[in-house]
Design an enzyme around this catalytic site. Structure first.
Site, short mmCIF file in Angstrom:
data_model
loop_
_atom_site.label_atom_id
_atom_site.label_comp_id
_atom_site.label_asym_id
_atom_site.label_seq_id
_atom_site.Cartn_x
_atom_site.Cartn_y
_atom_site.Cartn_z
N TYR A 1 51.84 -3.51 91.78
CA TYR A 1 52.56 -3.71 93.05
C TYR A 1 53.20 -2.40 93.49
CZ TYR A 1 57.08 -3.66 90.65
OH TYR A 1 58.19 -3.28 89.94
N LYS B 1 56.59 -16.62 74.38
CA LYS B 1 55.23 -16.85 74.89
C LYS B 1 55.25 -16.69 76.41
CE LYS B 1 51.32 -19.94 73.96
NZ LYS B 1 50.39 -18.87 73.61
N GLU C 1 49.16 -9.13 65.06
CA GLU C 1 48.50 -10.41 65.33
C GLU C 1 47.32 -10.15 66.23
OE1 GLU C 1 50.75 -13.15 67.77
OE2 GLU C 1 51.79 -11.50 68.75
N LEU D 1 53.92 -13.67 67.86
CA LEU D 1 54.22 -15.00 68.39
C LEU D 1 54.20 -15.99 67.23
CD1 LEU D 1 54.57 -16.61 71.14
CD2 LEU D 1 52.20 -17.28 70.78
N1 PDD Z 1 47.29 -18.02 72.56
N2 PDD Z 1 49.52 -14.95 69.21
C1 PDD Z 1 49.27 -14.79 70.52
C2 PDD Z 1 49.52 -13.45 71.14
C3 PDD Z 1 48.78 -15.87 71.30
O1 PDD Z 1 48.54 -15.70 72.61
C4 PDD Z 1 48.54 -17.12 70.66
C5 PDD Z 1 48.03 -18.31 71.43
C6 PDD Z 1 48.81 -17.23 69.27
C7 PDD Z 1 48.62 -18.53 68.52
O2 PDD Z 1 49.60 -19.47 68.87
P1 PDD Z 1 49.24 -21.06 68.81
O3 PDD Z 1 48.76 -21.32 67.44
O4 PDD Z 1 50.55 -21.70 69.14
O5 PDD Z 1 48.15 -21.31 69.86
C8 PDD Z 1 49.32 -16.13 68.60
C9 PDD Z 1 46.79 -19.13 73.40
C10 PDD Z 1 45.80 -19.98 72.69
C11 PDD Z 1 46.25 -18.54 74.71
O6 PDD Z 1 47.01 -17.80 75.31
O7 PDD Z 1 45.13 -18.85 75.12
#
Ligand code: PDD
Length: 308
Positions: A56, A172, A205, A230
């Site tokens: 932006y 998240k 992760e 996360l």
């Molecule tokens: N993603 N780490 C990150 C960066 C994530 O975006 C996710 C989930 C996870 C796993 O978290 P959980 O087991 O609660 O799904 C870890 C979701 C699936 C997505 O954004 O599509």
């Protein structure tokens, strides 16, 4: 000066002409159309909304003219280039839209805001096909210069806070642009997921999953869920399985080198449950096939997850 009606609605503002100006509807430019603010909307699957996958600019408007338009469009072009988002129109046409939005809102002193996103596509981290058109939104609004001058006369206070703009990945949030870029890099390398590595060479992760390995001696390892990752729901279910089955487990950091040498690797997420990883950076993990532990966890997952 057109008047929107006797009773001003929430989308009606005192725009542009300072004290005594008539109330009028704000107008926003959205993908080729100038619309009343109330009707100005982008699609729910716009990548700006889903991933913060956009850029932006905000320019000052002074005497109905845009201030430093050239410099703003230069930075915009750079930002778009860095993200490999196409300009939705020529810079000349964009300048026209900016000025037209300012004009239609009758802004004399204020701001014009423009946002370009990678467009509307089914939610998927990597870039959509090039046929997807970038989205362009432009809005303009009046600023009370007298009030700003009065504030400038007094000066303002600031407080200091840690610069953790990319640090709070434990939340998240939809600020997923780094994840999008990582996923795109994975896709370009023929991989499904990217494992993110911290400055010390430890895996944090996946771009959209939690990362796990099984060491040569059969110990499950995943990084502690502090601020750096996360707290995956799937991860926490696997921790329950680990406890219930008394599996060898260490919650600690592991390095990329350790992952290369692991017997198994896998990722966990709601969309993939437990997904075995067989290649990291092109190197086969274990014997290059889904591992025994990952396969068993995948099978057992639904016994521990809360379903319904
Ligand atoms: N993603 N780490 C990150 C960066 C994530 O975006 C996710 C989930 C996870 C796993 O978290 P959980 O087991 O609660 O799904 C870890 C979701 C699936 C997505 O954004 O599509």
């Amino acid at each position: 000066m057109p008047c929107a009606g006797p009773v001003p609605g929430p989308d009606q503002v005192r725009a542009g002409l300072g004290a005594g100006s008539a109330l009028m509807s704000r107008i926003a430019y959205v993908n080729g159309r100038y619309l009343p603010h109330r009707e100005a909307a982008v699609h729910v699957e716009d990548r700006g909304y889903q991933f913060a996958d956009g850029v932006y600019e905000v320019c000052e408007v002074r005497g109905a003219a845009i201030v430093d338009e050239r410099r703003h469009l230069q930075r915009l072009t750079r930002s778009l280039g860095e993200l490999r988002i196409a300009l939705p129109m020529s810079l000349i046409a964009l300048g026209f839209v900016l000025r037209e939005t300012v004009r239609r809102n009758r802004v004399r002193d204020g701001l014009v805001y423009l946002q370009i996103t990678r467009g509307v596509a089914r939610r998927d981290f990597p870039f959509p096909p090039l046929s997807v058109q970038p989205s362009l939104v432009v809005t303009a609004r009046h600023l009370d210069q007298a009030r700003i001058e009065a504030t400038a006369h007094e000066g303002i206070a600031v407080v200091t806070v840690p610069d953790n703009r990319w640090d709070r990945v434990d939340i998240k949030s939809v600020s997923l642009l780094p994840n999008v870029l990582a996923k795109e890099a994975a896709k370009a390398a023929g991989a499904k997921e990217a494992w993110l590595v911290d400055r010390e060479g430890f895996v944090t992760e996946g771009a959209s999953s939690n990362a796990w390995i099984v060491t040569r001696d059969g110990t499950l390892v995943t990084r502690p869920a502090q601020h750096g990752i996360l707290r995956g729901v799937t991860r926490s279910v696997i921790l329950d399985v680990v406890a219930a089955q008394s599996l060898a487990f260490e919650e600690r950091k592991f390095s990329v080198a350790e992952a290369y040498a692991a017997r198994e690797a896998f990722v966990t997420s709601a969309s993939q449950r437990v997904m075995p990883v067989v290649l990291i950076d092109g190197r086969p993990i274990g014997n290059g096939a889904p591992g025994f532990v990952a396969t068993a966890l995948r099978r057992d997952f639904s016994r521990y997850a809360e379903i319904g």
